[in-house]
Design an enzyme around this catalytic site. Structure first.
Site, PDB file in Angstrom:
ATOM      1  N   HIS A   7       0.832  -1.212   0.000  1.00 19.79           N
ATOM      2  CA  HIS A   7       0.000   0.000   0.000  1.00 19.79           C
ATOM      3  C   HIS A   7       0.871   1.269   0.000  1.00 19.79           C
ATOM      4  O   HIS A   7       2.006   1.242   0.491  1.00 19.79           O
ATOM      5  CB  HIS A   7      -0.920   0.006   1.230  1.00 19.79           C
ATOM      6  N   HIS A   8       0.299   2.351  -0.523  1.00 17.43           N
ATOM      7  CA  HIS A   8       1.020   3.637  -0.544  1.00 17.43           C
ATOM      8  C   HIS A   8       1.215   4.177   0.877  1.00 17.43           C
ATOM      9  O   HIS A   8       0.277   4.190   1.671  1.00 17.43           O
ATOM     10  CB  HIS A   8       0.211   4.648  -1.383  1.00 17.43           C
ATOM     11  N   GLY A   9       2.424   4.632   1.185  1.00 16.03           N
ATOM     12  CA  GLY A   9       2.718   5.211   2.503  1.00 16.03           C
ATOM     13  C   GLY A   9       2.222   6.643   2.610  1.00 16.03           C
ATOM     14  O   GLY A   9       2.994   7.582   2.835  1.00 16.03           O
TER      15      GLY A   9
END
Ligand code: ZLS
Ligand code: CA
Ligand code: ZN
Length: 410
Positions: free
Chosen positions: A202-204
């Site tokens: 997932h995108h941070g």
């Protein structure tokens, strides 16, 4: 005698408190803190505790957590439980944090303040022992950070941390306190530039957002990113496109990098992206410390992830970053097929201590200190580091990945 040796020339510390293992987000919730039990047991079964310092983590204090989070949010988190939730929700100071009611189909979960909910269908449920859990994983990460700040460790590990989605006054995507942001804020007291690398599927977004105006922190996230699906959602959290590069018009612009990846990426393709982009980022930015979020949901066969990466390649990302020889904070994050999370994080603990090639596939039975501790699923199939089935359709086109690397060159 078992081939496990101490690392040469660098010191590693491991920060953890077993109390986090007893928590349950809910019966059907994908986040399983007991994956940390499996990880711990594998680490101990291989004798890796003798190759590093093991520190019992203490809870973070409210004052520490307020270095990033809103004081009202921190107060709420320190008091919340399934028993206190309703009463807390009616307190005047929290009213401005309660969202407006949503229309169907988004009204399925009733949300309280800060995106928290007692409904079983929520990403960020309120569960028993939640306060204890949150302040402990944060405390572990901050203790690890302190080891680097005081040069007592060269590499510090906090597998219960890495919760990259939490915002200043909002929980998001199974994350409540952003231990990563708090850690980087501490690191900035000593290090002029900190590089944050995120290999969770997932995108941070929470970390990127917190430092979007800050040139002293570069964030670099590799993640699944794709078009809207039939339900009108993108893969969570839906941000992190190639042209998302930090807040435009501020000094932070150009200090966020995002590598959006289609589903099914394999080891070879991931290695190409990770090594070419990470090395360019390091050469250009010249960080003085690195924080690496090692979310294990980028592994093939993950319950939520959509990549086909094997443990070996996931670990090679850790080795590649370690090779830079900078103070390194290694964090956990996502990872929803528990047995594989434990395999990956144990393997990466071994890599950190230069024992990456010393782990036999089967746990040496004579090394098991307390047999009753190993009745979990960590060695259920007898094979510790299997090749995964490549079960996600590979949508990655090599030429497109090459174009991405070119675009990120500056
Ligand atoms: O990076 O996709 C979403 C948001 C929704 C769909 C799910 N519903 C519940 C809320 C609205 C759009 N959320 C993601 C969050 C992923 C967080 C990843 C964290 C990290 O790995 C770092 C630790 C999501 N994906 C899957 C689920 N939520 C999910 C799956 C199954 C369940 C059970 C419990 C709860 C509701 C039923 C749930 C969430
Ligand atoms: Ca990521
Ligand atoms: Zn994730």
């Amino acid at each position: 005698s078992n081939g496990i040796t101490r690392p040469k020339g660098h010191k590693v510390s491991f920060h953890y408190n077993s109390q986090v293992e007893d928590m349950h987000f809910g019966k059907t919730h994908p986040m399983k803190p007991w994956r940390l039990t499996l990880t711990k047991h594998l680490v101990l079964a291989y004798g890796l505790q003798h190759t590093m310092e093991t520190h019992l983590a203490l809870p973070a204090t409210s004052a520490q957590v307020q270095a990033f989070h809103d004081p009202d949010y921190v107060q709420f988190l320190s008091e919340v439980s399934p028993q206190t939730f309703k009463a807390l929700c009616t307190q005047p100071r929290y009213q401005k944090f309660i969202p407006a009611k949503h229309d169907p189909p988004y009204d399925a979960v009733e949300l309280g303040p800060f995106n928290l909910s007692t409904s079983p269908g929520a990403d960020c449920p309120v569960f028993d022992g939640m306060s204890t859990y949150l302040f402990l994983y944060t405390g572990a990460t901050l203790a690890a950070t302190n080891q680097l700040l005081t040069s007592q460790s060269d590499i510090a590990i906090s597998w219960s941390g890495g919760l990259h989605h939490a915002h200043k006054a909002e929980a998001s995507g199974f994350c409540y306190i952003n231990d990563i942001v708090l850690s980087i804020l501490d690191l900035l007291h000593l290090f002029p530039r900190v590089l944050y690398i995120d290999i969770d599927v997932h995108h941070g977004d929470g970390v990127e957002e917190a430092f979007q105006r800050q040139p002293r922190v570069m964030t670099l996230s590799y993640h699944r990113y794709g078009p809207y699906d039939e339900t009108g959602h993108r893969f969570f959290p839906g941000t992190g496109s190639l042209d998302d590069n930090g807040l435009k018009g501020t000094v932070g612009e150009h200090f966020a990098l995002n590598v959006p990846i289609p589903s099914g990426i394999d080891d070879r393709q991931y290695k190409y992206l990770f090594e070419s982009i990470t090395s360019r980022a390091i050469d250009a930015y010249k960080p003085k410390a690195i924080v690496l979020q090692c979310g294990a949901d980028s592994l093939g066969g993950d319950r939520l992830g959509q990549f086909n990466i094997n443990i070996k390649q996931h670990g090679e990302c850790v080795s590649f970053v370690k090779k830079q020889g900078l103070p390194l904070l290694i964090l956990g994050g996502g990872g929803y097929t528990a047995r594989n999370v434990a395999r990956a994080w144990c393997h990466e603990t071994a890599l950190a201590t230069d024992n990456g090639s010393n782990l036999p596939d089967k746990i040496p039975i004579d090394l098991i200190p307390r047999p009753q501790a190993f009745t979990g699923r960590a060695h259920g199939d007898g094979q510790l580091f299997p090749k995964f089935q490549r079960d996600h359709k590979n949508d990655c086109v090599d030429s497109e990945l090459e174009m991405m690397v070119k675009r990120l060159e500056w």
